[in-house]
Design a protein around this motif. Structure first.
Motif, PDB file in Angstrom:
ATOM      1  N   UNK A  57      47.116   5.025  25.682  1.00 12.76           N
ATOM      2  CA  UNK A  57      46.825   3.545  25.481  1.00 12.76           C
ATOM      3  C   UNK A  57      46.016   3.147  26.643  1.00 12.76           C
ATOM      4  N   UNK A  58      45.173   1.964  26.574  1.00 11.55           N
ATOM      5  CA  UNK A  58      44.317   1.388  27.305  1.00 11.55           C
ATOM      6  C   UNK A  58      45.244   0.790  28.592  1.00 11.55           C
ATOM      7  N   UNK A  59      44.856   1.171  29.813  1.00 13.35           N
ATOM      8  CA  UNK A  59      45.436   0.563  31.009  1.00 13.35           C
ATOM      9  C   UNK A  59      46.139  -0.862  31.004  1.00 13.35           C
ATOM     10  N   UNK A  60      45.365  -1.705  30.306  1.00 18.85           N
ATOM     11  CA  UNK A  60      45.826  -3.061  30.158  1.00 18.85           C
ATOM     12  C   UNK A  60      46.778  -3.200  29.330  1.00 18.85           C
ATOM     13  N   UNK A  61      47.209  -2.407  28.430  1.00 17.27           N
ATOM     14  CA  UNK A  61      48.283  -2.590  27.510  1.00 17.27           C
ATOM     15  C   UNK A  61      49.593  -1.843  27.905  1.00 17.27           C
ATOM     16  N   UNK A  62      49.494  -1.125  28.943  1.00 19.17           N
ATOM     17  CA  UNK A  62      50.791  -0.085  29.404  1.00 19.17           C
ATOM     18  C   UNK A  62      51.926  -0.938  29.469  1.00 19.17           C
ATOM     19  N   UNK A  63      52.040  -2.331  30.287  1.00 20.45           N
ATOM     20  CA  UNK A  63      53.183  -3.047  30.270  1.00 20.45           C
ATOM     21  C   UNK A  63      54.099  -3.081  29.030  1.00 20.45           C
ATOM     22  N   UNK A  64      53.284  -3.262  27.940  1.00 18.84           N
ATOM     23  CA  UNK A  64      53.909  -3.599  26.593  1.00 18.84           C
ATOM     24  C   UNK A  64      54.050  -2.402  26.082  1.00 18.84           C
ATOM     25  N   UNK A  65      53.118  -1.236  26.048  1.00 17.61           N
ATOM     26  CA  UNK A  65      53.083  -0.105  25.565  1.00 17.61           C
ATOM     27  C   UNK A  65      54.318   0.932  25.930  1.00 17.61           C
ATOM     28  N   UNK A  66      54.527   0.998  27.256  1.00 20.44           N
ATOM     29  CA  UNK A  66      55.182   2.104  27.530  1.00 20.44           C
ATOM     30  C   UNK A  66      56.770   1.924  27.277  1.00 20.44           C
ATOM     31  N   UNK A  67      57.233   0.478  27.454  1.00 22.25           N
ATOM     32  CA  UNK A  67      58.729   0.033  27.031  1.00 22.25           C
ATOM     33  C   UNK A  67      58.786   0.272  25.402  1.00 22.25           C
ATOM     34  N   UNK A  68      57.949  -0.184  24.765  1.00 23.60           N
ATOM     35  CA  UNK A  68      57.888  -0.093  23.317  1.00 23.60           C
ATOM     36  C   UNK A  68      57.981   1.706  22.902  1.00 23.60           C
ATOM     37  N   UNK A  69      57.213   2.348  23.383  1.00 22.72           N
ATOM     38  CA  UNK A  69      57.000   3.684  23.149  1.00 22.72           C
ATOM     39  C   UNK A  69      58.383   4.476  23.666  1.00 22.72           C
ATOM     40  N   UNK A  70      58.965   3.927  24.906  1.00 25.23           N
ATOM     41  CA  UNK A  70      60.302   4.519  25.095  1.00 25.23           C
ATOM     42  C   UNK A  70      61.584   4.358  24.208  1.00 25.23           C
TER      43      UNK A  70
END
Length: 287
Positions: free
Chosen positions: A258-271
């Motif tokens: 994912x793009x870096x600016x989306x990591x704070x939402x993408x990482x917990x969602x993916x986990x």
């Protein structure tokens, strides 16, 4: 990335939901275990117990050096600590200027110390100023709100005693890897090379009559491209190969991007999604 990880661990509900744990320096147990390395290294290096020993430590989040500071508080005869950084110089600003401030992360060959904020500095500072928790809390809140804390001269003097800093470029890192390999036959990883280069840079400021112990933090097999670039070769030498990593090449992998600016939402969602999928696979196997 270090900020993202810290945020995930500070979210208590998410931490409990996902049963988060860590083997990096966010985990206080990791820092405590590393104090043992300083005592072991000291006893393996000095000629007699009691003589001072300088330590050069590749530094980013300050976990390893926090452990070193604790070892010194326990009575280890440390001469000086060489805070060895790459182009990410947040720790230089802290120890030279007394200013804790966030900077842009620069990607370096010593990638594990590409850190914008040294989270373990607060742990070290807590002990350095006499365990004044309210002051630490106020400074951390100020840093959270403004990305900057300027310590007064008295506090700066307290926590910086015995610490020297050096920033090492990628070119110097690779040159050090190559020169040590050619002269000693020992292959440094990029982070260990940062420490060795810093020790050389600061050789005129070492504790008089003291040896210096340079800490290496990883096996060079983890950094094949850096090794090839440093040694100017296409095929890795035996020193840059590790059996466990070779075995891992045959394992299946799942990669998320994912793009870096989306990591704070993408990482917990993916986990969360991965946890649900794993639970379903477990239940299916049980049935």
């Amino acid at each position: 990335l270090d900020v993202l990880i810290a945020d995930l661990f500070s979210d208590q509900s998410f931490k409990e939901e996902q049963h988060l744990s860590s083997v990096n320096s966010i985990n206080w147990g990791r820092v405590m275990m590393q104090t043992v390395h300083y005592f072991y290294g000291y006893l393996q290096t000095v000629d007699r117990v009691g003589e001072p020993l300088d330590f050069a430590v590749p530094s980013g989040a300050f976990g390893n050096l926090c452990a070193g500071g604790l070892a010194r508080e326990m009575g280890l005869p440390v001469g000086k600590f060489f805070v060895s950084t790459n182009a990410n110089i947040c720790l230089q600003r802290i120890f030279k200027e007394g200013v804790y401030t966030k900077g842009q992360v620069v990607n370096c060959v010593s990638s594990a110390i590409d850190i914008s904020l040294p989270i373990n500095f607060w742990r070290y500072l807590y002990f350095a100023i006499g365990q004044q928790a309210e002051k630490i809390k106020a400074w951390m809140e100020e840093a959270e709100a403004t990305d900057r804390v300027a310590f007064d001269s008295a506090v700066h003097e307290q926590f910086s005693k015995g610490f020297l800093t050096a920033s090492i470029t990628d070119e110097q890192t690779l040159d050090t890897m190559r020169s040590v390999f050619e002269s000693e036959g020992y292959l440094l990883d990029p982070h260990g090379a940062v420490a060795v280069a810093a020790a050389d840079r600061l050789k005129n400021e070492r504790t008089p009559g003291s040896k210096v112990l340079c800490l290496a933090t990883a096996h060079p097999a983890k950094f094949p491209e850096a090794v090839k670039k440093a040694l100017q070769i296409n095929n890795l030498p035996a020193q840059a190969i590790h059996s466990s990593l070779e075995a891992a090449k045959g394992y299946c992998q799942r990669v998320y991007e994912c793009e870096y600016e989306h990591m704070h939402t993408a990482v917990p969602t993916t986990m969360r999604a991965a946890a649900v999928m794993k639970k379903g696979q477990t239940e299916e196997t049980a049935n």
